[in-house]
Design a protein around this motif. Structure first.
Motif, short mmCIF file in Angstrom:
data_model
loop_
_atom_site.label_atom_id
_atom_site.label_comp_id
_atom_site.label_asym_id
_atom_site.label_seq_id
_atom_site.Cartn_x
_atom_site.Cartn_y
_atom_site.Cartn_z
N ALA A 24 0.14 29.60 -34.32
CA ALA A 24 0.33 28.60 -33.28
C ALA A 24 -0.60 28.91 -32.11
CB ALA A 24 1.78 28.61 -32.81
N ILE A 25 -0.92 27.86 -31.33
CA ILE A 25 -1.86 28.03 -30.23
C ILE A 25 -1.33 29.04 -29.24
CG2 ILE A 25 -2.90 26.86 -28.25
CD1 ILE A 25 -3.26 24.43 -29.95
N GLY A 26 -0.02 28.96 -28.90
CA GLY A 26 0.57 29.92 -27.96
C GLY A 26 0.45 31.33 -28.46
N GLY A 27 0.67 31.53 -29.77
CA GLY A 27 0.52 32.86 -30.34
C GLY A 27 -0.91 33.33 -30.29
N ALA A 28 -1.85 32.41 -30.53
CA ALA A 28 -3.26 32.76 -30.48
C ALA A 28 -3.66 33.20 -29.09
CB ALA A 28 -4.12 31.56 -30.93
N VAL A 29 -3.13 32.48 -28.10
CA VAL A 29 -3.45 32.86 -26.73
C VAL A 29 -2.91 34.25 -26.43
CG1 VAL A 29 -3.07 32.32 -24.31
CG2 VAL A 29 -3.57 30.48 -25.92
N SER A 30 -1.63 34.49 -26.78
CA SER A 30 -1.02 35.79 -26.49
C SER A 30 -1.77 36.91 -27.19
CB SER A 30 0.45 35.78 -26.92
OG SER A 30 1.16 34.79 -26.23
N GLN A 31 -2.12 36.66 -28.49
CA GLN A 31 -2.83 37.69 -29.23
C GLN A 31 -4.21 37.94 -28.64
OE1 GLN A 31 -3.17 36.80 -33.37
NE2 GLN A 31 -4.08 38.76 -33.91
N SER A 32 -4.91 36.86 -28.22
CA SER A 32 -6.24 37.02 -27.65
C SER A 32 -6.19 37.71 -26.30
CB SER A 32 -6.91 35.65 -27.51
OG SER A 32 -7.01 35.02 -28.78
N VAL A 33 -5.20 37.34 -25.51
CA VAL A 33 -5.05 37.99 -24.21
C VAL A 33 -4.77 39.48 -24.40
CG1 VAL A 33 -3.62 38.14 -22.15
CG2 VAL A 33 -4.36 35.91 -23.00
N GLU A 34 -3.93 39.82 -25.38
CA GLU A 34 -3.65 41.22 -25.64
C GLU A 34 -4.92 41.96 -26.06
OE1 GLU A 34 -0.73 43.99 -28.44
OE2 GLU A 34 -0.61 41.79 -28.53
N GLN A 35 -5.76 41.27 -26.86
CA GLN A 35 -7.02 41.89 -27.25
C GLN A 35 -7.93 42.09 -26.05
OE1 GLN A 35 -8.46 39.20 -30.20
NE2 GLN A 35 -7.06 39.89 -31.80
N LEU A 36 -7.93 41.11 -25.12
CA LEU A 36 -8.77 41.24 -23.94
C LEU A 36 -8.32 42.38 -23.04
CD1 LEU A 36 -9.27 37.47 -23.01
CD2 LEU A 36 -11.01 39.04 -23.86
N THR A 37 -6.99 42.56 -22.91
CA THR A 37 -6.49 43.63 -22.04
C THR A 37 -6.87 44.99 -22.58
OG1 THR A 37 -4.36 43.57 -23.19
CG2 THR A 37 -4.57 42.27 -21.17
N HIS A 38 -7.03 45.11 -23.89
CA HIS A 38 -7.44 46.39 -24.46
C HIS A 38 -8.90 46.72 -24.14
CE1 HIS A 38 -3.83 47.53 -26.52
NE2 HIS A 38 -3.77 46.38 -27.17
N LEU A 39 -9.65 45.70 -23.63
CA LEU A 39 -11.05 45.94 -23.29
C LEU A 39 -11.20 46.54 -21.90
CD1 LEU A 39 -12.67 42.62 -24.59
CD2 LEU A 39 -12.66 44.84 -25.71
N ILE A 40 -10.09 46.58 -21.12
CA ILE A 40 -10.17 47.10 -19.75
C ILE A 40 -10.59 48.56 -19.81
CG2 ILE A 40 -8.84 47.64 -17.69
CD1 ILE A 40 -7.17 45.19 -18.25
N GLY A 41 -11.61 48.89 -19.04
CA GLY A 41 -12.12 50.26 -19.03
C GLY A 41 -13.28 50.46 -19.99
N ARG A 42 -13.37 49.57 -20.99
CA ARG A 42 -14.47 49.68 -21.94
C ARG A 42 -15.58 48.67 -21.65
NH1 ARG A 42 -9.74 50.24 -25.06
NH2 ARG A 42 -9.63 52.21 -26.20
N SER A 82 -12.37 35.48 -21.23
CA SER A 82 -11.07 34.81 -21.17
C SER A 82 -11.22 33.36 -20.76
CB SER A 82 -10.15 35.56 -20.21
OG SER A 82 -10.71 35.60 -18.91
N THR A 83 -12.17 33.06 -19.86
CA THR A 83 -12.42 31.67 -19.45
C THR A 83 -12.92 30.85 -20.63
OG1 THR A 83 -12.95 32.43 -17.22
CG2 THR A 83 -13.65 30.21 -17.82
N ASP A 84 -13.86 31.40 -21.38
CA ASP A 84 -14.37 30.69 -22.56
C ASP A 84 -13.26 30.46 -23.58
OD1 ASP A 84 -16.80 30.77 -21.35
OD2 ASP A 84 -17.61 32.42 -22.56
N LEU A 85 -12.37 31.44 -23.77
CA LEU A 85 -11.28 31.30 -24.73
C LEU A 85 -10.35 30.16 -24.33
CD1 LEU A 85 -9.47 32.30 -27.06
CD2 LEU A 85 -8.46 33.91 -25.45
N ILE A 86 -9.96 30.12 -23.05
CA ILE A 86 -9.04 29.07 -22.58
C ILE A 86 -9.71 27.70 -22.68
CG2 ILE A 86 -7.81 28.21 -20.54
CD1 ILE A 86 -7.46 31.14 -19.71
N GLU A 87 -10.99 27.63 -22.33
CA GLU A 87 -11.72 26.36 -22.40
C GLU A 87 -11.78 25.85 -23.84
OE1 GLU A 87 -16.01 26.16 -21.27
OE2 GLU A 87 -15.18 25.26 -19.44
N LYS A 88 -12.05 26.75 -24.77
CA LYS A 88 -12.13 26.36 -26.18
C LYS A 88 -10.78 25.88 -26.70
CE LYS A 88 -13.31 28.23 -30.75
NZ LYS A 88 -13.74 29.44 -31.49
N LEU A 89 -9.70 26.59 -26.35
CA LEU A 89 -8.37 26.18 -26.81
C LEU A 89 -7.97 24.84 -26.22
CD1 LEU A 89 -6.48 29.60 -26.57
CD2 LEU A 89 -7.19 28.42 -28.65
#
Length: 474
Positions: A398-416, A426-433
């Motif tokens: 589902a779109i909501g799940g995709a957003v949550s999963q993608s956001v979780e993936q983005l948060t793991h990039l913090i520091g890297r 994240s802006t491109d992801l939201i725009e595409k969805l």
């Protein structure tokens, strides 16, 4: 700061028409000036036609330049509605009340408390003001004193917490006795462990009940000696449970009362036997890495699991090395961990990485704690390798799940990855969805999708090409 006061009771003149009859204009002006720090005479349009200032502080703030200016233009923006309400109430004949109004000044704002009343049928209004700068200074000093008291109280609470922690965590039994009666006022948990009594059961009892009868007389002599001098030599006594230990005592005064600080040191501690040998053996065999550092994050000791993670040959090789050489992403993680430890004294399940001396990197979770000590505080770090954990099972598409999963993936990039790159992704992801949802909602009608999204058709086609959505060949 709000100051509450009881309602005031006013007693007006009984016969003002006779009591004040015959006052000249000069006398009336003198009465008005003496009754206020500033007095304004306004016309029906609220323009200042005359004024008097009795306060030197107000005169120095340029209030004499208000002539022929609307009163409302002399106040700060947040006070304008108060001026409008006062003038409207006066014109409507409503009962007047004091209002606090601020005026802009070179060094800040000038607070004045005003009272307005009608001065005749031609619409004139007389405004009396009382300077509140002195009260504001006193209130500011009161606030500063209150904040200073609160800071001192916080420091005392923190000092008490540190000494209470030391009292509770001491390996030897520590008791506080009332000097005249020898009754126990306080006892740390080690007392129950060493004497075999239930924790808290010894409070209020005589100290000699903890000792064997053969040692009671010698213990009383030591306590008597402590009350007459700053301290006493330690002696060996036998407890009621048959164990032997060293007894020492010293006196201190607090709130005009005398107390005795008594220590019972078991033979094992007195002879240098490590009571934590079992714990040390467990830490040396546990699979999680454990390391102790000083406040500069230089390694004091580490267990074999930490040596395996960092590929160090021995504990001696790790000693005095900086921890940031192995733990955390450079310039990021250790600053966050140190701030958390200094502010809260503990850190739990912090996700980071550990690097070996050969450059290998693995994901870990760090739990840390501050061990306070007056002479040498230390930090303890428990490091768990999470690289081999089973990844979570992906959920529904589902779109909501995709957003949550993608956001979780983005948060793991913090520091890297730099933050600006994460924000752009994240802006491109939201725009595409959003575009995909609009196309689904309009059954792939791109003109309708552009209207739904608030975009021009040309802009929508540009974004479709950018994200590779839809069939654009047609």
């Amino acid at each position: 700061m709000t100051i509450l006061s009881s309602p005031s009771v006013t007693l007006p003149f009984r016969r003002p028409e006779t009591a004040l009859d015959g006052l000249t204009a000069e006398a009336t002006a003198g009465v008005v000036s003496a009754a206020s720090d500033i007095a304004l005479v306004l016309d029906r349009d609220g323009v200042i036609r005359d004024l008097s200032v009795s306060s030197n502080d107000l005169a120095r703030n340029g209030i004499g330049d208000w002539m022929d200016r609307p009163w409302i233009e002399t106040v700060t923006g947040e006070s304008r509605h108060k001026v409008s309400e006062m003038l409207a109430d006066t014109a409507a004949g409503k009962p007047a009340r004091w209002r606090e109004i601020n005026h802009p000044a070179d060094d800040g704002e000038v607070p004045i408390r005003y009272f307005a009343f009608s001065a005749g049928s031609d619409g004139r209004v007389i405004v009396l003001g009382r300077d509140l700068q002195g009260s504001a200074v006193l209130q500011q000093r009161l606030i500063q004193v209150q904040q200073s008291v609160e800071r001192d109280y916080l420091r005392l609470r923190q000092a008490e917490a540190r000494y209470r922690l030391l009292f509770q965590s001491a390996a030897e039994a520590v008791l506080i006795l009332d000097a005249p009666t020898r009754k126990i006022r306080e006892a740390n948990p080690a007392v129950a462990r060493i004497t075999g009594r239930e924790e808290g059961s010894v409070v209020g009892q005589s100290f000699t009940t903890l000792l064997d009868a053969s040692s009671a007389a010698a213990a009383i002599d030591i306590l008597d000696s402590a009350t007459s001098s700053s301290g006493s030599e330690a002696i060996k006594v036998r407890l009621a449970n048959g164990d032997s230990c060293l007894l020492s005592a010293s006196m201190f005064r607090h709130d005009r009362t005398s107390s005795l600080l008594v220590r019972l040191t078991p033979d094992a501690i007195a002879q240098g036997i490590d009571p934590n040998a079992t714990l040390t053996a467990v830490l040396s065999r546990i699979s999680d890495a454990f390391v102790v550092t000083d406040t500069d994050l230089r390694i004091l000791t580490a267990n074999p699991a930490f040596l395996d993670l960092t590929h160090l040959a021995s504990r001696e090789e790790a000693t005095n090395l900086p921890l940031d050489r192995f733990l955390g992403r450079p310039q990021i993680d250790l600053k966050i961990m140190l701030a958390q430890l200094r502010d809260h004294g503990a850190l739990r399940n912090f996700a980071t990485v550990v690097r070996s001396q050969f450059g290998d990197q693995e994901d870990v979770e760090v739990t840390a704690v501050v061990v306070p000590d007056d002479t040498r505080p230390t930090y303890g770090f428990s490091i768990r390798n999470v690289a081999r954990r089973t990844p979570p099972v992906p959920v529904a598409p589902a779109i909501g799940g995709a957003v949550s999963q993608s956001v979780e993936q983005l948060t793991h990039l913090i520091g890297r990855v730099p933050m600006k790159d994460i924000v752009r992704e994240s802006t491109d992801l939201i725009e595409k969805l959003c575009i995909e949802a609009a196309l689904t909602l309009t059954s792939d009608n791109r003109a309708s999708a552009a209207d739904v999204l608030g975009l021009s058709r040309q802009s929508l086609y540009s974004k479709l090409r950018r994200y590779g959505l839809g069939d654009l060949d047609d």
